[in-house]
Design a protein around this motif. Sequence first.
Motif, PDB file in Angstrom:
ATOM      1  N   ILE B  72     -45.997  15.422 -11.379  1.00  0.00           N
ATOM      2  CA  ILE B  72     -46.920  14.566 -12.128  1.00  0.00           C
ATOM      3  C   ILE B  72     -46.490  13.105 -12.054  1.00  0.00           C
ATOM      4  N   HIS B  73     -47.441  12.269 -11.682  1.00  0.00           N
ATOM      5  CA  HIS B  73     -47.191  10.828 -11.601  1.00  0.00           C
ATOM      6  C   HIS B  73     -48.223  10.082 -12.428  1.00  0.00           C
ATOM      7  N   THR B  74     -47.765   9.135 -13.213  1.00  0.00           N
ATOM      8  CA  THR B  74     -48.675   8.261 -13.958  1.00  0.00           C
ATOM      9  C   THR B  74     -48.535   6.857 -13.387  1.00  0.00           C
ATOM     10  N   THR B  75     -49.656   6.281 -12.990  1.00  0.00           N
ATOM     11  CA  THR B  75     -49.636   5.055 -12.201  1.00  0.00           C
ATOM     12  C   THR B  75     -50.612   4.040 -12.767  1.00  0.00           C
ATOM     13  N   ARG B  76     -50.200   2.787 -12.732  1.00  0.00           N
ATOM     14  CA  ARG B  76     -51.112   1.705 -13.093  1.00  0.00           C
ATOM     15  C   ARG B  76     -51.595   1.065 -11.801  1.00  0.00           C
ATOM     16  N   ALA B  77     -52.898   0.888 -11.678  1.00  0.00           N
ATOM     17  CA  ALA B  77     -53.469   0.317 -10.459  1.00  0.00           C
ATOM     18  C   ALA B  77     -53.293  -1.195 -10.484  1.00  0.00           C
ATOM     19  N   VAL B  78     -52.317  -1.683  -9.714  1.00  0.00           N
ATOM     20  CA  VAL B  78     -52.040  -3.122  -9.709  1.00  0.00           C
ATOM     21  C   VAL B  78     -52.012  -3.715  -8.305  1.00  0.00           C
ATOM     22  N   PHE B 116     -35.586   6.696 -27.694  1.00  0.00           N
ATOM     23  CA  PHE B 116     -36.341   6.265 -26.522  1.00  0.00           C
ATOM     24  C   PHE B 116     -37.079   4.980 -26.885  1.00  0.00           C
ATOM     25  N   VAL B 117     -36.897   3.942 -26.074  1.00  0.00           N
ATOM     26  CA  VAL B 117     -37.614   2.696 -26.337  1.00  0.00           C
ATOM     27  C   VAL B 117     -38.429   2.371 -25.088  1.00  0.00           C
ATOM     28  N   ALA B 118     -39.758   2.342 -25.229  1.00  0.00           N
ATOM     29  CA  ALA B 118     -40.629   2.147 -24.070  1.00  0.00           C
ATOM     30  C   ALA B 118     -41.570   0.982 -24.310  1.00  0.00           C
ATOM     31  N   GLY B 119     -41.864   0.281 -23.221  1.00  0.00           N
ATOM     32  CA  GLY B 119     -42.850  -0.794 -23.270  1.00  0.00           C
ATOM     33  C   GLY B 119     -43.918  -0.547 -22.225  1.00  0.00           C
ATOM     34  N   GLY B 120     -45.192  -0.537 -22.627  1.00  0.00           N
ATOM     35  CA  GLY B 120     -46.306  -0.391 -21.685  1.00  0.00           C
ATOM     36  C   GLY B 120     -46.242   0.901 -20.900  1.00  0.00           C
ATOM     37  N   VAL B 121     -46.423   0.760 -19.578  1.00  0.00           N
ATOM     38  CA  VAL B 121     -46.426   1.941 -18.709  1.00  0.00           C
ATOM     39  C   VAL B 121     -45.006   2.494 -18.539  1.00  0.00           C
ATOM     40  N   GLY B 122     -44.019   1.781 -19.097  1.00  0.00           N
ATOM     41  CA  GLY B 122     -42.625   2.239 -19.093  1.00  0.00           C
ATOM     42  C   GLY B 122     -42.420   3.536 -19.858  1.00  0.00           C
ATOM     43  N   LEU B 123     -43.446   3.960 -20.594  1.00  0.00           N
ATOM     44  CA  LEU B 123     -43.343   5.261 -21.268  1.00  0.00           C
ATOM     45  C   LEU B 123     -43.395   6.410 -20.249  1.00  0.00           C
ATOM     46  N   ALA B 124     -44.057   6.155 -19.112  1.00  0.00           N
ATOM     47  CA  ALA B 124     -44.213   7.215 -18.106  1.00  0.00           C
ATOM     48  C   ALA B 124     -42.875   7.713 -17.543  1.00  0.00           C
ATOM     49  N   PRO B 125     -41.977   6.824 -17.099  1.00  0.00           N
ATOM     50  CA  PRO B 125     -40.686   7.307 -16.584  1.00  0.00           C
ATOM     51  C   PRO B 125     -39.800   7.919 -17.669  1.00  0.00           C
ATOM     52  N   TYR B 147     -42.320   2.727 -29.306  1.00  0.00           N
ATOM     53  CA  TYR B 147     -43.202   2.368 -28.209  1.00  0.00           C
ATOM     54  C   TYR B 147     -43.986   1.103 -28.523  1.00  0.00           C
ATOM     55  N   GLY B 148     -44.041   0.210 -27.541  1.00  0.00           N
ATOM     56  CA  GLY B 148     -44.818  -1.008 -27.685  1.00  0.00           C
ATOM     57  C   GLY B 148     -45.840  -1.129 -26.574  1.00  0.00           C
ATOM     58  N   ALA B 149     -47.090  -1.483 -26.943  1.00  0.00           N
ATOM     59  CA  ALA B 149     -48.141  -1.721 -25.949  1.00  0.00           C
ATOM     60  C   ALA B 149     -48.738  -3.091 -26.229  1.00  0.00           C
ATOM     61  N   ARG B 150     -49.511  -3.606 -25.271  1.00  0.00           N
ATOM     62  CA  ARG B 150     -50.073  -4.944 -25.468  1.00  0.00           C
ATOM     63  C   ARG B 150     -51.121  -4.937 -26.587  1.00  0.00           C
ATOM     64  N   THR B 151     -52.047  -3.975 -26.509  1.00  0.00           N
ATOM     65  CA  THR B 151     -53.098  -3.864 -27.529  1.00  0.00           C
ATOM     66  C   THR B 151     -53.271  -2.387 -27.867  1.00  0.00           C
ATOM     67  N   PRO B 152     -53.999  -2.067 -28.925  1.00  0.00           N
ATOM     68  CA  PRO B 152     -54.227  -0.648 -29.263  1.00  0.00           C
ATOM     69  C   PRO B 152     -54.897   0.117 -28.119  1.00  0.00           C
ATOM     70  N   ASP B 153     -55.688  -0.591 -27.289  1.00  0.00           N
ATOM     71  CA  ASP B 153     -56.350   0.091 -26.170  1.00  0.00           C
ATOM     72  C   ASP B 153     -55.401   0.377 -25.013  1.00  0.00           C
ATOM     73  N   ASP B 154     -54.204  -0.179 -25.052  1.00  0.00           N
ATOM     74  CA  ASP B 154     -53.236   0.000 -23.966  1.00  0.00           C
ATOM     75  C   ASP B 154     -52.168   1.034 -24.299  1.00  0.00           C
ATOM     76  N   ILE B 155     -52.377   1.788 -25.368  1.00  0.00           N
ATOM     77  CA  ILE B 155     -51.352   2.781 -25.752  1.00  0.00           C
ATOM     78  C   ILE B 155     -51.449   3.990 -24.830  1.00  0.00           C
ATOM     79  N   LEU B 156     -50.408   4.169 -24.033  1.00  0.00           N
ATOM     80  CA  LEU B 156     -50.376   5.251 -23.046  1.00  0.00           C
ATOM     81  C   LEU B 156     -50.023   6.569 -23.741  1.00  0.00           C
ATOM     82  N   PHE B 157     -50.544   7.668 -23.227  1.00  0.00           N
ATOM     83  CA  PHE B 157     -50.265   9.010 -23.769  1.00  0.00           C
ATOM     84  C   PHE B 157     -50.487   9.042 -25.291  1.00  0.00           C
ATOM     85  N   ARG B 158     -51.608   8.429 -25.735  1.00  0.00           N
ATOM     86  CA  ARG B 158     -51.815   8.258 -27.170  1.00  0.00           C
ATOM     87  C   ARG B 158     -51.836   9.589 -27.926  1.00  0.00           C
ATOM     88  N   ARG B 159     -52.586  10.572 -27.375  1.00  0.00           N
ATOM     89  CA  ARG B 159     -52.681  11.849 -28.089  1.00  0.00           C
ATOM     90  C   ARG B 159     -51.316  12.540 -28.187  1.00  0.00           C
TER      91      ARG B 159
END
Lengths: 368, 278
Positions: B72-78, B116-125, B147-159
Amino acid sequence: MDAAAVFERTELGRLVAILAADGYRVIGPTRRGTAIVYGDIAGDADFAIGLIDEQEGGTYRLREVDDPRVFNATAGQTSCRQYLFAPRQRLWSAERTGTGFRLAEDSAGAEPPLAFIGVRACDLAAVGVQDRVFGGHYPDPRYMMRRRRALIVAVACARAGNTCFCASMGGGPEVGPGHDLALTELVDGGRHVFVAETGSERGALLLARLDPRPATGAEIAAARAQTEAVKGRMGREMVAGGPEAIRANPEHPRWHEVAGRCLTCTNCTLVCPTCFCSTAEDVADLGNARTERWQRWDSCFTLDFSYIHGGSVRKTAASRYRQWITHKLSTWWDQFGMSGCVGCGRCIAWCPVGIDITEEARAIRDSQ
Amino acid sequence: MTAAMRDPMLPRPFRIEKVRRELSDTFTMELVPAEGGGFAFAAGQFNMLYVFGIGEVPISISGDPGDGGKLIHTTRAVGAVTRAMDSMRAGDVVGVRGPFGTPWPVEEAFGHDLVFVAGGVGLAPLRPAIYQAMANRQRFGKVVVLYGARTPDDILFRRELERWRGRFDMEVHVTVDRGNPKWSGNVGVVPNLIAHAGFDPLSTTAFVCGPEVMMRYTALALEKNGVGREGIFLSMERNMKCGCGLCGHCQWGPHFVCKDGPVYRYDRIADLLAIREL
């Protein structure tokens, strides 16, 4: 040099012929345009005979001389790296199959084996460095294949250039390990011979086919004296403590001073015989049905080199020059247990603005 | 050198089984080897993922190391490759080389509180290490996820974060850089959460992953709260073309991040983190 042998200058052409007949692609110092490079040698006439090089910071000139020596020029523009670690090579190709793809592997095994004649001590040391780099935990199969099949006839230098500093890097001028045959060219009055030592079984078998005779004590002494004299004629020196000073001063103002001169043109990394960085790129047909993955040399002087999303890590020329020289002289030791610089001086001569690795190391050390 | 040396640059084809949209620019792919077989890895490792005709990128593994069947890989399209990947669907094939790199030392943290301290997509690894920790839950003291995200809409793996937060054996705090009218949670940077989390600093192992500047400040905040440098681990990111120490791109001081990292113990790299543009 106890079991040294001697063969006549006239045998050199035969050496080339024997290697070619054995299936080798023979590579040696030859003139291309206004520089001496490693190139294909079909016969005696292809060697850069009667030419010497004059090198300085940002300067490389050939001069014709009345001297019968075959190997009279010092480090030319290119090194063995050009052949063992190809500047551009296909890694594999693939064809699309429905939603997937099928890979076809590329191997260096189909290429003729390489025979290098006239490899200088610095360049042989550089091959030893790349052996370590490419032979690690994940060996590079292309390099390893070419290297394993390659034959190296090294030649001890009879001259030193103004940009040479192998003596202070431990890279020469004595020919170190890794060769099959090591030659010292002696020209004395009417005599012109090569004193040969073997470095491998393959080298010994080759030597036996050249009509050798045992070297006399005087010949051995003359060969040693010639190499020893070269040591004192090098135009550059890496100062003791230079590499340590570079490592200890990552925020030194000198980095900004050198960045004011450095064009980040990548020349130093292209002529360096030990640089190993590469990138990979895809070359697909217009229909994207077939693709090839190619590896090509890359340089830490480009902005792209350190790019991650959001920008390059090394944005300034200062950080890129610092990366290059610190890696060559210092962090290479952490990575491979040896120096990444062998003292060939190419980066000094081929730098368009004449930035001198020995001078930069000295400046930082002396400022402490 | 062996005669039948496997070329480390040759990818293995993997079929995409499932694609899941995580955020507007972030997606998760479930991969299975096209030629059969499994895929073993350790939490914190990464793969080089290849898209036919486009190129290859290093992406950390975000799945459960205990589930050897799926990758399983979680990727941000950049970039070009990750954007091409974003348009791929179930049934398509990607190339995989790996796994590469050093893992999160989960087992070495047995007996400690685990933060565990994660920022943004850093939660994936970090997620594979969280799975591994929860599979061995009785081996740890407290388990805390910050966990820190930029905005509430950027919260990864929210559920998943909400599910973890609902457990009695896990402490989860989330913060965002910028809130919105519907957000009543924490606002601020993730290091601010550290002082409020309940863990014993003298017996804590912390795994940190996110942007470099976030990791630097997180490590400082952990230290300030009493966690020793040798108990803090960071996952570094650099440009990578080979993943196996040959291409030179990922050099960071004496390190090749691809093989000496990406996971480093903080006391061994703190001096390098302080040097600009290294």
